[in-house]
Write a protein that holds these residues in place. Structure first.
Motif, short mmCIF file in Angstrom:
data_model
loop_
_atom_site.label_atom_id
_atom_site.label_comp_id
_atom_site.label_asym_id
_atom_site.label_seq_id
_atom_site.Cartn_x
_atom_site.Cartn_y
_atom_site.Cartn_z
N HIS A 137 -2.38 -11.47 3.80
CA HIS A 137 -1.67 -12.36 4.70
C HIS A 137 -0.19 -12.01 4.82
N HIS A 138 0.27 -11.06 4.05
CA HIS A 138 1.68 -10.66 4.11
C HIS A 138 1.98 -10.16 5.53
N PRO A 139 3.12 -10.57 6.11
CA PRO A 139 3.44 -10.21 7.50
C PRO A 139 3.32 -8.72 7.82
N GLY A 140 3.65 -7.84 6.90
CA GLY A 140 3.56 -6.40 7.16
C GLY A 140 2.15 -5.83 7.06
N ASN A 141 1.19 -6.65 6.66
CA ASN A 141 -0.17 -6.16 6.44
C ASN A 141 -1.16 -6.68 7.48
N GLN A 142 -0.68 -6.97 8.67
CA GLN A 142 -1.54 -7.52 9.72
C GLN A 142 -2.74 -6.60 10.03
N LEU A 143 -2.50 -5.30 10.12
CA LEU A 143 -3.59 -4.38 10.43
C LEU A 143 -4.63 -4.35 9.30
N TYR A 158 0.82 -1.21 0.00
CA TYR A 158 0.00 0.00 0.00
C TYR A 158 0.86 1.26 0.00
N GLU A 159 1.82 1.32 0.92
CA GLU A 159 2.64 2.53 1.08
C GLU A 159 3.48 2.83 -0.15
#
Length: 191
Positions: free
Chosen positions: A111-117, A30-31
């Motif tokens: 499900h990507h680790p950095g996208n938990q939120l 996203y970023e």
């Protein structure tokens, strides 16, 4: 020489922008995705993207809503299949969740680790989307004498929202986690 301008119906163009955005969000994150990147992917000027969406955040929010509808499309026939008992439908729902979890179009992104939120937000949106459907079916099961629940809407909300933690817990295989969800649901519906 400029390329020929392709005019499309507004809803078709809007969907094209949404699809391109989610593709890029899932590839780059996203970023790291800008509105200019999205416009380039679609083959339009950046201003056209802003004509449909005021900001990248609004674009992402609408893309997420559409993805929720896409994810839930397979669940609705299961929920509303009154030829089966409510308990059978819950079992079939658990199986459908387990089967669809990694097959959805943007599953890797969420499900990507950095996208938990973002994954948690998606889970909440899915619960909100399914809530009126599950409430309707619990009420129908109560009216038919299959269940005896004083507040079907509260039970539906609890069943949906309580499973987020169980489904999101990564140590057990998803099928085992869904088994736990069903076990707890049975206890709640025993009344």
């Amino acid at each position: 020489m400029r390329g020929k301008r392709i005019v499309k119906a507004p809803e078709e163009r809007r969907q094209e922008i949404l699809d391109a955005a989610m593709k890029l969000f899932s590839e780059k994150g996203y970023e790291e995705t800008s509105m200019a990147d999205i416009a380039r992917e679609v083959g339009v000027v950046q201003g056209l993207c802003y004509r449909y969406f005021d900001s990248k955040q609004k674009l992402f929010q609408e893309a997420m809503e559409r993805y929720v509808e896409e994810c839930c499309a397979a669940f609705l026939p299961v929920i509303h299949d009154r030829s089966r008992t409510i308990r059978e439908r819950l079992g079939r729902m658990a199986a459908a969740v387990a089967a669809s979890d990694r097959q959805e179009r943007y599953s890797a992104f969420y499900h990507h680790p950095g996208n938990q939120l973002l994954h948690e937000e998606l889970s909440l949106r899915i619960c909100r989307y399914l809530l009126p459907h599950v409430t309707e079916e619990l009420r129908a099961a109560c009216a038919a004498g299959e269940l005896s629940l004083p507040y079907p809407e509260v039970t539906a909300s609890y069943l949906l929202h309580a499973q987020i933690g169980l489904v999101g817990e990564g140590e057990l295989p998803l099928e085992a986690r869904m088994g736990e969800v069903l076990r707890y649901a049975e206890k709640i519906l025993e009344r």
